[in-house]
Write a protein that holds these residues in place. Structure first.
Motif, PDB file in Angstrom:
ATOM      1  N   THR A 168     -32.129 -24.695  31.840  1.00 54.20           N
ATOM      2  CA  THR A 168     -31.730 -25.042  30.481  1.00 54.20           C
ATOM      3  C   THR A 168     -32.895 -25.750  29.800  1.00 54.20           C
ATOM      4  O   THR A 168     -33.436 -26.726  30.325  1.00 54.20           O
ATOM      5  N   GLU A 169     -33.279 -25.227  28.627  1.00 55.48           N
ATOM      6  CA  GLU A 169     -34.378 -25.811  27.862  1.00 55.48           C
ATOM      7  C   GLU A 169     -33.865 -26.205  26.482  1.00 55.48           C
ATOM      8  O   GLU A 169     -33.103 -25.467  25.851  1.00 55.48           O
ATOM      9  N   LYS A 170     -34.327 -27.399  26.003  1.00 60.06           N
ATOM     10  CA  LYS A 170     -33.940 -27.865  24.683  1.00 60.06           C
ATOM     11  C   LYS A 170     -35.092 -27.591  23.721  1.00 60.06           C
ATOM     12  O   LYS A 170     -36.234 -27.991  23.966  1.00 60.06           O
ATOM     13  N   VAL A 171     -34.797 -26.881  22.623  1.00 64.03           N
ATOM     14  CA  VAL A 171     -35.830 -26.515  21.666  1.00 64.03           C
ATOM     15  C   VAL A 171     -35.357 -26.806  20.252  1.00 64.03           C
ATOM     16  O   VAL A 171     -34.147 -26.880  19.983  1.00 64.03           O
ATOM     17  N   GLN A 172     -36.321 -26.983  19.338  1.00 59.92           N
ATOM     18  CA  GLN A 172     -36.021 -27.154  17.927  1.00 59.92           C
ATOM     19  C   GLN A 172     -36.385 -25.873  17.192  1.00 59.92           C
ATOM     20  O   GLN A 172     -37.482 -25.336  17.347  1.00 59.92           O
ATOM     21  N   TYR A 193     -28.788 -17.539  26.507  1.00 58.33           N
ATOM     22  CA  TYR A 193     -27.745 -17.842  25.542  1.00 58.33           C
ATOM     23  C   TYR A 193     -27.765 -19.317  25.164  1.00 58.33           C
ATOM     24  O   TYR A 193     -28.384 -20.165  25.836  1.00 58.33           O
ATOM     25  N   ILE A 194     -27.105 -19.615  24.051  1.00 59.76           N
ATOM     26  CA  ILE A 194     -26.967 -20.995  23.594  1.00 59.76           C
ATOM     27  C   ILE A 194     -25.870 -21.660  24.412  1.00 59.76           C
ATOM     28  O   ILE A 194     -24.759 -21.133  24.528  1.00 59.76           O
ATOM     29  N   LYS A 195     -26.176 -22.809  24.962  1.00 62.25           N
ATOM     30  CA  LYS A 195     -25.237 -23.491  25.854  1.00 62.25           C
ATOM     31  C   LYS A 195     -23.920 -23.783  25.150  1.00 62.25           C
ATOM     32  O   LYS A 195     -23.876 -24.082  23.952  1.00 62.25           O
ATOM     33  N   SER A 196     -22.834 -23.653  25.909  1.00 63.56           N
ATOM     34  CA  SER A 196     -21.466 -23.912  25.437  1.00 63.56           C
ATOM     35  C   SER A 196     -21.062 -22.960  24.322  1.00 63.56           C
ATOM     36  O   SER A 196     -20.277 -23.313  23.432  1.00 63.56           O
ATOM     37  N   SER A 197     -21.628 -21.759  24.334  1.00 67.25           N
ATOM     38  CA  SER A 197     -21.236 -20.748  23.359  1.00 67.25           C
ATOM     39  C   SER A 197     -21.348 -19.381  24.011  1.00 67.25           C
ATOM     40  O   SER A 197     -21.855 -19.242  25.135  1.00 67.25           O
ATOM     41  N   SER A 198     -20.879 -18.371  23.286  1.00 69.00           N
ATOM     42  CA  SER A 198     -21.031 -17.003  23.768  1.00 69.00           C
ATOM     43  C   SER A 198     -22.114 -16.275  23.002  1.00 69.00           C
ATOM     44  O   SER A 198     -22.207 -15.052  23.071  1.00 69.00           O
ATOM     45  N   THR A 199     -22.933 -17.012  22.260  1.00 73.94           N
ATOM     46  CA  THR A 199     -24.034 -16.417  21.513  1.00 73.94           C
ATOM     47  C   THR A 199     -25.234 -16.267  22.437  1.00 73.94           C
ATOM     48  O   THR A 199     -25.788 -17.268  22.914  1.00 73.94           O
ATOM     49  N   GLY A 200     -25.588 -15.044  22.724  1.00 67.52           N
ATOM     50  CA  GLY A 200     -26.696 -14.824  23.640  1.00 67.52           C
ATOM     51  C   GLY A 200     -27.178 -13.392  23.603  1.00 67.52           C
ATOM     52  O   GLY A 200     -26.620 -12.541  22.910  1.00 67.52           O
TER      53      GLY A 200
END
Length: 867
Positions: free
Chosen positions: A110-114, A71-78
């Protein structure tokens, strides 16, 4: 509990139509498509998103991690990985995102991606979580360091529960069950029916696969509303899935979780009485918060409790994830071997965590059959504390949209947060093939009906007419074959029904039933026509005419079969009959939600009947009592023949009734309030003179005390106005019992030992019934005995009549007696008293399967006119 309803309903779709001949070709066609082709084609379908992130989630040894949360961090989108560990996460806008991958028992990454227009491949390899062993030793009193943490979690439970009591979210639920073992003795039969399920030559395969997408809304104190937008069941494109978010609307913050039965939460108010706890160590979440990993252990082998692991956040004292196990002993369900509940919550606002994944898995086994599966729920796009418009919530708590089962494959591929595995894709293709074969088989049955054979006289016969628009059926409804009035008797019945396979019951039925008593040498029969004009509000018209033989209580207090057995083995003819030539009409309708009306009218000529047979198998030298309920020692008729007219109505009110709406049917879900019944009839007897009015009021309700059990009660009172009934047929008769056998499912509205007609009254009356099922609340605490899985029930019944004063009884019973799944026996000890204060102690054997015998004789009147 809705989970059980869903799980039982899985088998309602099975029908026997032949063997698939094209399944092999379809599967081979599917297998030549490489899996990488699917991965490259899927992105094209996300026309409403900017890009996507996809990949696999594996363990450190390369094993796929099924149902991991991405999921996207700090959200409920996953989304959630499928059984192969694969996921696709659609992204709405270009930019940089922090993607969190979480799996119970593994270190969160946690991975940061563009994300731009091109798809992003992001694989995760998770390592087992690093658990720091507890640094605190067990105290001198033997208390594990987990206990103070649990006490804080219990103290803060309501605060966290309040944080999530109002929200809206999107829900996706996938249901899947697989058969994993078929006993060798049944294997051949099972394989012969492979046109129903997608199973292989060993009997293994998927037996149920469904998906649903809905919007779910919740507000305090108990308001809910769910709208299902799409529904898909493998092999059944004209059905609607029973998957729903409501069935998974439980939380670790509830005192009890409704899973199979009410199970005590490990942080519920009474949890410390039912659980032991062990601190396994500490770890950290994706934000660096300290998590306490705690094992929960049931104190009792059969209490309604879980075993498993939960994580408690230090300082916040919430429970963001856990895996809880429910065994057969704790579930008190012999069919259920194991249930596993896994949940994962994320923070969407400061100190507010919502579940983005719920996974409910179970293993079922009986008679050598084994199956496993469950339901995966993914919840996203949370809107916390929304402003709902006035009237948004109503008694309609669940609605399926008309086009829910019309969605295309492309649509489903674009919205699935849990991607199909190759096996599931194959199942959809195979079941589409089987669907065609089933339809062809049904068409063959419709167009080439079976020929009537001699043995169909005894076994019954059925055939379709007008290309399946109608169905004709015949049964030889003997239901006992003997009573003392008719001697041996037979009663064939015929029925013609329109739209026989329609879920939406509009149309008509025409029934004819006949009855001939060989000793009485008298023929009876009747016709009944029913017209179903509107299924949504249950509008029904019925007209009936004929000559019928009835028991004095129109809903028979003893079945024909039970009376037959007692007559043959003990020469006791408990059933008392009279005859009526009647013409009746009935109208039923639900005026408003929760308010239903039944009105009726009948004109009939009634005659008393006498015995015509003394036959008995076990006691041929003894004599039956007469058919006169007022004077069993006299062979005189019980009353003079008379003509009677009755006009009446029943109104039933269910206050606050909730319901769920499917495009072709409405299902009533009951209410938390008692139901009210108002009934009245105007009777005029042409031979007795003055008319009289009977008025009856009733209140009934059921309740649930969670782990302490549940129960039912009802209270009914009636009066006669203007005059009193003259003929015994018009008296108020109560649901008594003179046998030692009963049907436990009606104990909450019947008497255990009241003689059938001893207290029948033509004056004011009041009756009350109460029954409580303790379930395992008492015997679960008794060593050794708790292994039997018996339950305790208790209740009381009371009757007051103005002319006979009072009768009462109290009872205590043991229920759920039996072995494995055969637990339909019950044993009650009963103490009753009458108006003279005399006490009697006796027993009752309850046999739930006997309820199938609770049917009227085939030639009985189909329209009820007595209360």
């Amino acid at each position: 509990m809705s989970t059980i309803f869903i799980y039982v309903d899985l088998f309602s779709y099975t029908r026997n139509y032949g063997i698939s001949r094209s399944r092999l070709g379809m599967l081979l066609t599917r297998k030549i498509i490489p899996s990488f082709l699917i991965l490259f084609c899927i992105p094209v379908l996300y026309v409403h998103t900017y890009g996507q992130i996809s990949g696999y989630v594996n363990g450190e040894e390369g094993e796929p991690l099924a149902f991991a949360s991405v999921y996207i961090k700090s959200s409920s989108t996953g989304v959630t990985t499928n059984a192969d560990g694969y996921y696709i996460l659609p992204i709405a806008d270009e930019g940089f995102y922090e993607i969190v991958c979480q799996y119970l028992g593994y270190r969160t990454i946690t991975e940061k991606v563009q994300v731009a227009k091109n798809p992003v491949i992001l694989n995760f390899e998770l390592e087992p979580e690093s658990i720091i062993a507890p640094g605190i030793e067990i105290s001198a009193d033997g208390e594990d360091p987990a206990y103070p943490i649990i006490r804080r979690a219990i103290k803060e439970r309501k605060k966290h529960q309040k944080n999530i009591e109002s929200y809206s979210c999107e829900s996706y639920i996938k249901g899947r069950f697989d058969i994993e073992k078929v006993p060798e003795a049944f294997l051949e039969v099972f394989i012969d029916n492979m046109n129903v399920f997608d199973v292989d030559s060993t009997g293994k395969g998927i037996i149920y696969l469904s998906e649903s997408e809905s919007s779910f809304h919740k507000a305090p104190p108990d308001k809910i509303k769910e709208i299902m937008h799409s529904s898909l069941i493998s092999g059944f494109d004209n059905q609607f899935s029973f998957n729903n978010a409501m069935s998974m609307d439980f939380s670790i913050y509830d005192n009890q979780l409704e899973i199979i039965r009410d199970i005590i939460s490990p942080i519920g108010n009474s949890a410390l009485f039912y659980y032991k706890y062990q601190l396994l160590g500490t770890t950290f979440d994706s934000d660096g918060r300290l998590l306490n990993k705690i094992r929960v252990i049931p104190k009792s082998r059969t209490s309604p409790t879980f075993s498993g692991v939960i994580y408690v956040t230090e300082d916040l004292w919430n429970v963001p994830q856990g895996e809880l196990i429910l065994t057969s002993d704790h579930a008190q369900q012999a069919l259920i071997d194991t249930v596993k509940y896994t949940f994962n919550a994320v923070e969407v606002a400061p100190h507010t965590y919502v579940d983005i994944k719920k996974h409910l898995w179970m293993r079922i086994q009986a008679f050598g059959f084994k199956a496993n599966g469950g339901f995966n729920g993914v919840f996203s796009q949370y809107n916390m504390n929304p402003n709902f418009d006035d009237g948004f919530f109503s008694r309609e708590i669940f609605k399926v949209e008309e086009s829910a089962n019309d969605k295309t494959d492309d649509y489903w591929e674009s919205i699935r947060p849990i991607k199909l595995t190759e096996k599931e894709v194959e199942n959809y293709i195979a079941m589409d093939s089987l669907k065609i074969i089933r339809k062809n088989k049904l068409d063959s049955i419709v167009n080439n009906p079976p020929k009537f054979k001699f043995n169909d006289i005894f076994n019954g016969y059925s055939r379709y007419l007008d290309e399946g628009a109608k169905q004709f059926s015949y049964v030889l409804a003997s239901e006992g074959t003997f009573n003392t009035v008719q001697g041996f008797f037979l009663g064939p019945a015929f029925n013609l029904r329109t739209n026989p396979d329609s879920f939406h019951e509009k149309g008509y039925s025409l029934g004819a039933a006949f009855n001939y008593g060989f000793s009485e040498k008298r023929f009876r029969g009747g016709l009944t026509y029913k017209f179903f004009s509107n299924n949504d509000n249950n509008t029904t018209w019925a007209v009936s005419a004929g000559r019928y033989i009835l028991q004095y209580r129109e809903v028979p207090p003893i079945t024909s079969f039970a009376n037959y057995v007692y007559s043959f083995l003990d020469e006791k003819n408990f059933a008392k009959f009279y005859e009526i030539d009647a013409v009746s009409i009935e109208y039923k309708n639900e005026w408003l939600n929760g308010i239903s009306l039944r009105s009726f009218a009948e004109f009939g000529r009634r005659r008393a009947l006498v015995n015509h047979s003394d036959y008995s198998w076990a006691k041929a030298d003894e004599k039956y009592v007469s058919n006169n309920p007022l004077n069993p020692g006299s062979d005189l008729p019980a009353f003079m023949s008379n003509n009677n007219l009755i006009l009446g109505f029943d109104v039933n009110v269910v206050f606050g009734q909730r319901y769920i709406s499917y495009p072709n049917r409405i299902f009533k879900m009951g209410s938390k309030y008692p139901s009210l019944r108002i009934a009245s009839s105007l009777n005029y007897n042409f031979d007795a003179g003055d008319p009289y009015i009977q008025l009856e009021l009733g209140l009934a309700d059921s309740y649930n005390f969670n782990v302490a059990g549940d129960g039912q009660w009802n209270l009914t009172g009636g009066i006669f106005l203007l005059d009193e009934p003259v003929f015994f047929t018009d008296y108020k008769h109560f649901d008594g019992n003179q046998t030692r056998f009963g049907i436990p499912s009606i104990y909450h509205r019947s008497f255990h030992l009241l003689p059938y007609y001893s207290n029948s009254s033509n004056d004011d009356y009041v009756e009350g019934h109460f029954q409580h099922h303790f379930r395992g609340f008492i015997l679960d605490k008794v060593p050794l005995i708790r292994r039997l899985k018996w339950h305790v029930a208790a209740g009381a019944n009371y009757l007051y009549t103005a002319d006979r004063n009072s009768y009462g009884e109290v009872y205590v019973g043991l229920e759920n007696i039996g072995i494995h799944i055969f637990r339909f026996l019950r044993f009650d000890g009963v103490v009753n008293f009458d108006q003279n204060g005399q006490l009697e102690t006796n027993y009752m054997i309850g046999l739930e399967l006997s309820s199938f015998l609770n049917s009227n004789n085939s030639a009985s009147k189909k329209i009820r006119t007595r209360f």
